[in-house]
Scaffold this motif. Sequence first.
Motif, mmCIF file in Angstrom:
data_model
loop_
_atom_site.group_PDB
_atom_site.id
_atom_site.type_symbol
_atom_site.label_atom_id
_atom_site.label_comp_id
_atom_site.label_asym_id
_atom_site.label_seq_id
_atom_site.Cartn_x
_atom_site.Cartn_y
_atom_site.Cartn_z
ATOM 1 N N VAL A 1 3.711 -21.762 -14.668
ATOM 2 C CA VAL A 1 3.979 -21.470 -16.115
ATOM 3 C C VAL A 1 4.218 -22.757 -16.894
ATOM 4 O O VAL A 1 4.549 -23.764 -16.327
ATOM 5 C CB VAL A 1 5.224 -20.734 -16.182
ATOM 6 C CG1 VAL A 1 5.255 -19.353 -15.486
ATOM 7 C CG2 VAL A 1 6.500 -21.375 -15.244
ATOM 8 N N ALA B 1 24.504 -15.463 -11.341
ATOM 9 C CA ALA B 1 24.627 -15.446 -12.882
ATOM 10 C C ALA B 1 23.197 -15.357 -13.421
ATOM 11 O O ALA B 1 23.123 -16.098 -14.514
ATOM 12 C CB ALA B 1 25.724 -16.440 -13.334
ATOM 13 N N GLY C 1 18.287 -6.345 -8.659
ATOM 14 C CA GLY C 1 17.501 -7.321 -9.203
ATOM 15 C C GLY C 1 16.544 -7.896 -8.049
ATOM 16 O O GLY C 1 16.274 -7.397 -6.993
ATOM 17 N N LEU D 1 4.836 -16.235 -5.325
ATOM 18 C CA LEU D 1 4.759 -15.018 -5.504
ATOM 19 C C LEU D 1 4.778 -14.172 -4.363
ATOM 20 O O LEU D 1 4.056 -14.349 -3.418
ATOM 21 C CB LEU D 1 3.667 -14.463 -6.518
ATOM 22 C CG LEU D 1 3.346 -15.462 -7.466
ATOM 23 C CD1 LEU D 1 2.348 -15.066 -8.505
ATOM 24 C CD2 LEU D 1 4.707 -15.358 -8.535
ATOM 25 N N VAL E 1 9.616 -17.796 -19.314
ATOM 26 C CA VAL E 1 10.172 -16.797 -20.201
ATOM 27 C C VAL E 1 9.748 -15.172 -19.662
ATOM 28 O O VAL E 1 9.068 -15.201 -18.732
ATOM 29 C CB VAL E 1 8.873 -16.719 -21.819
ATOM 30 C CG1 VAL E 1 9.096 -18.227 -22.110
ATOM 31 C CG2 VAL E 1 7.428 -16.464 -21.237
ATOM 32 N N LEU F 1 29.911 -15.873 -9.154
ATOM 33 C CA LEU F 1 29.740 -17.179 -8.662
ATOM 34 C C LEU F 1 28.423 -17.332 -8.885
ATOM 35 O O LEU F 1 27.481 -16.503 -8.542
ATOM 36 C CB LEU F 1 30.183 -17.192 -6.990
ATOM 37 C CG LEU F 1 31.382 -17.014 -6.726
ATOM 38 C CD1 LEU F 1 31.611 -17.143 -5.263
ATOM 39 C CD2 LEU F 1 32.603 -17.684 -7.345
ATOM 40 N N ASP F 2 28.166 -18.707 -9.126
ATOM 41 C CA ASP F 2 26.746 -19.333 -9.052
ATOM 42 C C ASP F 2 26.758 -20.528 -8.881
ATOM 43 O O ASP F 2 27.625 -21.533 -9.062
ATOM 44 C CB ASP F 2 25.940 -19.011 -10.696
ATOM 45 C CG ASP F 2 24.520 -18.984 -10.398
ATOM 46 O OD1 ASP F 2 24.048 -20.044 -10.022
ATOM 47 O OD2 ASP F 2 24.143 -17.843 -10.863
ATOM 48 N N SER F 3 25.789 -20.821 -8.036
ATOM 49 C CA SER F 3 25.623 -22.354 -7.243
ATOM 50 C C SER F 3 25.181 -23.463 -8.302
ATOM 51 O O SER F 3 25.445 -24.383 -8.001
ATOM 52 C CB SER F 3 24.636 -22.283 -6.164
ATOM 53 O OG SER F 3 23.362 -21.870 -6.543
ATOM 54 N N VAL G 1 20.251 -10.420 -14.225
ATOM 55 C CA VAL G 1 20.826 -9.256 -13.588
ATOM 56 C C VAL G 1 22.071 -9.186 -13.250
ATOM 57 O O VAL G 1 22.917 -8.163 -13.727
ATOM 58 C CB VAL G 1 19.949 -8.912 -12.400
ATOM 59 C CG1 VAL G 1 20.274 -7.726 -11.743
ATOM 60 C CG2 VAL G 1 18.455 -8.817 -12.801
ATOM 61 N N LYS H 1 28.713 -22.183 -4.439
ATOM 62 C CA LYS H 1 27.647 -21.638 -3.861
ATOM 63 C C LYS H 1 28.060 -20.675 -2.676
ATOM 64 O O LYS H 1 29.256 -21.200 -2.086
ATOM 65 C CB LYS H 1 26.848 -22.652 -3.238
ATOM 66 C CG LYS H 1 25.508 -22.213 -2.552
ATOM 67 C CD LYS H 1 24.800 -23.213 -1.953
ATOM 68 C CE LYS H 1 23.413 -23.066 -1.325
ATOM 69 N NZ LYS H 1 22.745 -23.952 -0.786
HETATM 70 C C1 FAD Z 1 6.024 -16.459 -12.960
HETATM 71 C C2 FAD Z 1 6.693 -15.433 -13.296
HETATM 72 C C3 FAD Z 1 6.847 -14.809 -14.572
HETATM 73 C C4 FAD Z 1 7.848 -13.683 -14.635
HETATM 74 N N1 FAD Z 1 7.734 -12.937 -15.860
HETATM 75 C C5 FAD Z 1 8.661 -11.849 -15.931
HETATM 76 C C6 FAD Z 1 8.348 -11.077 -16.955
HETATM 77 O O1 FAD Z 1 7.662 -11.228 -18.163
HETATM 78 N N2 FAD Z 1 9.345 -10.146 -17.096
HETATM 79 C C7 FAD Z 1 10.229 -9.704 -16.097
HETATM 80 O O2 FAD Z 1 11.123 -8.742 -16.454
HETATM 81 N N3 FAD Z 1 10.298 -10.356 -15.030
HETATM 82 C C8 FAD Z 1 9.249 -11.468 -15.018
HETATM 83 N N4 FAD Z 1 9.520 -12.200 -13.838
HETATM 84 C C9 FAD Z 1 10.584 -11.914 -12.642
HETATM 85 C C10 FAD Z 1 11.982 -12.326 -13.101
HETATM 86 O O3 FAD Z 1 11.946 -13.824 -13.435
HETATM 87 C C11 FAD Z 1 12.923 -12.034 -12.132
HETATM 88 O O4 FAD Z 1 12.727 -10.804 -11.567
HETATM 89 C C12 FAD Z 1 14.288 -12.112 -12.492
HETATM 90 O O5 FAD Z 1 14.682 -13.505 -13.004
HETATM 91 C C13 FAD Z 1 15.429 -11.541 -11.498
HETATM 92 O O6 FAD Z 1 16.949 -12.231 -12.238
HETATM 93 P P1 FAD Z 1 17.822 -11.882 -11.155
HETATM 94 O O7 FAD Z 1 19.171 -12.178 -11.998
HETATM 95 O O8 FAD Z 1 17.915 -10.927 -10.188
HETATM 96 O O9 FAD Z 1 17.520 -13.454 -10.125
HETATM 97 P P2 FAD Z 1 17.428 -14.871 -10.537
HETATM 98 O O10 FAD Z 1 16.908 -15.033 -11.929
HETATM 99 O O11 FAD Z 1 16.740 -15.402 -9.696
HETATM 100 O O12 FAD Z 1 19.004 -15.397 -10.616
HETATM 101 C C14 FAD Z 1 19.654 -15.616 -9.516
HETATM 102 C C15 FAD Z 1 20.816 -16.311 -9.676
HETATM 103 O O13 FAD Z 1 21.575 -16.321 -8.436
HETATM 104 C C16 FAD Z 1 22.042 -17.764 -8.185
HETATM 105 N N5 FAD Z 1 22.270 -18.070 -6.641
HETATM 106 C C17 FAD Z 1 21.234 -17.919 -5.786
HETATM 107 N N6 FAD Z 1 21.749 -18.259 -4.532
HETATM 108 C C18 FAD Z 1 22.955 -18.307 -4.899
HETATM 109 C C19 FAD Z 1 24.064 -18.577 -3.790
HETATM 110 N N7 FAD Z 1 24.071 -18.719 -2.422
HETATM 111 N N8 FAD Z 1 25.399 -18.777 -4.301
HETATM 112 C C20 FAD Z 1 25.640 -18.552 -5.738
HETATM 113 N N9 FAD Z 1 24.575 -18.331 -6.698
HETATM 114 C C21 FAD Z 1 23.371 -18.231 -6.221
HETATM 115 C C22 FAD Z 1 21.017 -18.757 -8.750
HETATM 116 O O14 FAD Z 1 21.364 -19.975 -9.096
HETATM 117 C C23 FAD Z 1 20.519 -17.756 -9.954
HETATM 118 O O15 FAD Z 1 21.319 -18.021 -10.958
HETATM 119 C C24 FAD Z 1 8.685 -13.366 -13.764
HETATM 120 C C25 FAD Z 1 8.578 -14.095 -12.295
HETATM 121 C C26 FAD Z 1 8.019 -15.048 -12.096
HETATM 122 C C27 FAD Z 1 8.044 -15.743 -11.013
#
Ligand code: FAD
Length: 391
Positions: free
Chosen positions: A178, A11, A278, A261, A52, A34-36, A14, A126
Amino acid sequence: MQIYDVCIIGAGPVGLSLAAALQKSKQLNKVLILDSIKKPKFNKQGLPNQRVLSVTQSSREVLQSVGAWDKLEQGRVNPYNRMIIDESNGQDYLEFKNQQAHIIEYDNIVNALLEVYDGEIEFESKLEKIELKPNEYVTVNDKFQCKLLIGSDGNKSKVKECSNIGTYGHSYHQMGIVCTVERTDQDSEVAYQTYLSNGCPLALLPLYNPYSSIVWTAYMDDYKYLMSLSDEEFLKVLNSQLGRYAPRIKSISNKRMAFPLQSLQAQRYIQKRIALIGDAAHSNHPMAGQGMNMGINDAALLANCIIKNSRSGNDIGLEQSLEEYESQAKLMNYTTSIAMELIKNTYENKTISPLRQLGAKIINNLDPIKQIMIQYGSKHPLGPSQFEWVK
Ligand SMILES: Cc1cc2nc3c(=O)[nH]c(=O)nc-3n(C[C@H](O)[C@H](O)[C@H](O)COP(=O)(O)OP(=O)(O)OC[C@H]3O[C@@H](n4cnc5c(N)ncnc54)[C@H](O)[C@@H]3O)c2cc1C
């Protein structure tokens, strides 16, 4: 056992964008997320959070289309119009105007999406295991079944691991440090990025006055050193490294956090009854602030694909139902990743520094070129051009 059309693991911004779009379409009967982690809380009164995101026009359009943009805590949504990019070793700089981007805290976005998505969601749940019976359903944690399982569970995706989908890529052996800082000026409309002498970018991203967020890319030795400093020592080093055009920093507002990274691409974004979106599908260097924006484009492309197949009465979990998503998203993300690697390598290469400086000087005077770069960065030409859930 409960049977769902779609089960979304993760959650983050993305996964929640996808869930909100599917819910708005009213095409599917049952969606589960689902989110852990514990249900996140956004502290509207507190200091800005360390995490941010620079949010592009295309992500804004998706968030608006599902009704989440208006749910953001607006006082903490900071539009910025200008970006100045320079090098600590050079005089010349690049200035981009009319950026139309926003800096928003991660938690603010997640909170807004949680306000619009009122379907089923389980926190502290999870994903441990899945069982794939290709002609039937996917079983999740021996507890639920679904026609389609979506991995939006970040760059260590358990969905990807359980599906045996391989990954290309490499670690940069760098960390992104950060934290929130307090600026000495009151100009919240300009973002700065300085490439340090080792090619690592140090970004100062404006939040509401007088705060900004820093994203400092550091190789492992520098990272260990920077994390070991007291706030006062870190402040001194930070002020000495920020570019000549950036304001100075008065104080460090919260604890430094750091993220490894890497450049990763899942070999496949889909498999029968599985789709990745994502960071679960791709992960890039944050220097161009594109990671979440790419992921929200994935969510929109996949939502379009699921909704169209559902309307046509197709099985949404079949590989042929998901192929359109994979081909569109891969092309979009590969081109962005290649562009980012090029920029990264250009700034890391010390021998071409004079050429780079000259290039910056020339491009700075070529508004049409800069306009194309801004347009590409804010809305990918291969991104979603329509949203099936608002039809
Ligand atoms: C330093 C830094 C700066 C950044 N700046 C930017 C920016 O300015 N603009 C931008 O667009 N992007 C930026 N990014 C990238 C951005 O943070 C990620 O691309 C974005 O958070 C991805 O979103 P997501 O929802 O795919 O994954 P995530 O945000 O990683 O969310 C994944 C979710 O899945 C859950 N999860 C994981 N494993 C499990 C499991 N086994 N069971 C249940 N739940 C689970 C986690 O708890 C989490 O809530 C940056 C990244 C970094 C490291």
